[in-house]
Write an enzyme that holds these catalytic residues in place. Structure first.
Site, PDB file in Angstrom:
ATOM      1  CD  GLU A 157      13.864  50.259  80.308  1.00  0.00           C
ATOM      2  OE1 GLU A 157      13.006  51.152  80.300  1.00  0.00           O
ATOM      3  OE2 GLU A 157      13.584  49.052  80.321  1.00  0.00           O
ATOM      4  CD  GLU A 262      14.789  44.001  83.096  1.00  0.00           C
ATOM      5  OE1 GLU A 262      13.767  44.105  82.392  1.00  0.00           O
ATOM      6  OE2 GLU A 262      15.251  44.943  83.765  1.00  0.00           O
TER       7      GLU A 262
END
Ligand code: XIL
Length: 384
Positions: A157, A262
């Site tokens: 991220e 995910e």
């Protein structure tokens, strides 16, 4: 016709029904010729205390990701102190069940203690000191599981929604090249491990463009980078199958491997309105935001099934570059989405219900795989 427009103009129509999937088939069997299929696990799930849940994990999946136990905070909570016990159990569990193991994650702005960025007196570290700390952490963690953990989410991220680099302490102190260093340290610690850049929201155009530029920069600097993890956190309406296809294709065009790392689909309302302090109003708002505390209505269950079918149709279409699809949890009860972005809701984002039973979405995914097996190579699938 390129693959993207082929996807839009898909010819093969799939009917999604909750019936008729081969009862003998499991996810790992259904996708064995295409990609690995897995789940993220927390410590209670690899403690092997609930036999029924163990059968579910070992029969359905062939790859596992550490949901939390390898993040900086739990594994390296204080300077010089590593807590390896839970991560050791995760790796031993995965080896016992012959799983492809993914370590998550080495460099992230979240779940990282603030001391990491400070000296002994609490002042910000300088670049050289933080790089040394990063090197020590990566060498220690990756080195401990060298040859046993097969792939690492090296940086997680790093991007803002507009595609620019996030202003994390990593970037502020080290500079934009902090990612390069992280990948090089990981490669030094285990030259055979696959190394990934992992992020959410890459299906949105601006962020995808930023990711592409970042990854190209890493490639130009000859950074050891295997692939990109598209986290795949989605909702019933977002992202569109076309956006998923475009995203996979963008990264595949760079010559990178692609994984969905995910995956989950939030079925609850996402935005909270301004709520006044009035108790009754707050109660009403709470009900709106948590509409299914006692079970998912059939209509939503069907929407979820269809959503999963259309996503897997895209993953299958790109199976030559997609190496792995990992769900963020096994059953609805395990999911972080019961507590994020709002605590204490009842969400239904995965393929197995709270009792560990397969949902219609599970059947829809198996059916998508079965239909795919019956059509010609490279024929795009779509869901009517
Ligand atoms: C989440 C875990 O699932 C939760 O248990 C934890 O409390 C917070 O982190 N993106 C990521 C994951 O890369 O590490 C996050 O996992 C979910 C979002």
């Amino acid at each position: 016709m390129n693959r993207t427009s082929a996807c839009t103009a898909a010819l093969v129509l799939l009917a999604v029904s909750a019936a008729s999937a081969d009862p003998g088939s499991t996810l790992r069997e259904a996708f064995q010729d295409h990609f690995l299929i897995g789940a993220a696990l927390n410590a209670s799930q690899f403690a092997e205390t609930a036999p029924a849940r163990q059968d579910l994990i070992t029969s359905q999946f062939n790859t596992l990701t550490a949901e939390n136990v390898m993040k900086w905070q739990p594994i390296h909570p204080r300077p010089g102190q590593y807590h390896f016990a839970a991560a050791d159990r995760f790796v031993a569990y995965g080896e016992r069940h012959d799983m492809f193991l993914v370590g998550h994650t080495l460099v992230w702005h979240s779940q990282t203690p603030s001391w990491v960025f400070q000296d002994d007196s609490g002042n910000p570290l300088d670049r050289a000191a933080l790089l040394e700390r990063m090197r020590e952490h990566i060498h220690t963690v990756v080195g401990r599981y060298r040859g046993r953990v097969h792939g690492w989410d090296v940086v997680n991220e790093a991007l803002n929604e507009d595609g620019s680099l996030r202003d994390s302490p990593w970037r502020r102190i080290i500079g934009d090249d902090y990612l390069e260093h992280a990948f090089r340290f990981a490669h030094e610690a285990d030259p055979d491990a696959e190394l990934y850049y992992n992020d959410y929201g890459l299906e949105s155009e601006a962020k995808r463009r930023g990711a592409r530029a970042l990854l190209q920069r890493l490639q130009a600097a000859e950074v050891p980078l295997t692939g990109v993890g598209i986290q795949g956190h989605g909702s019933l309406d977002w992202p569109s199958p076309q956006a998923v296809a475009d995203t996979i294709e963008t990264f595949a065009d760079l010559g990178l491997r692609v994984m969905i790392t995910e995956l989950d689909i939030c079925v609850l309302p996402s935005r909270s309105r301004r709520v006044s302090a009035d108790i009754a109003q707050r109660q009403q708002a709470g009900d709106r935001l948590n509409p299914y505390p006692d079970g998912l209505p059939d209509a939503v269950q069907r929407r979820l099934a269809r959503r999963y079918a259309e996503l897997f149709a895209v993953y299958l279409q790109y199976r030559d570059v997609v190496d792995r699809v990992t769900f963020w949890g096994v059953t609805d009860g395990d999911s972080w989405l019961n507590n994020f972005p709002i605590r204490g809701r009842t969400n239904y984002p995965l393929l197995f219900d709270r009792a560990g039973q397969p949902k219609p979405a599970y059947q829809a995914v198996l059916e998508t795989a079965a239909r795919f097996a019956n059509v010609e190579e490279d024929t795009p699938l779509s869901v009517p």
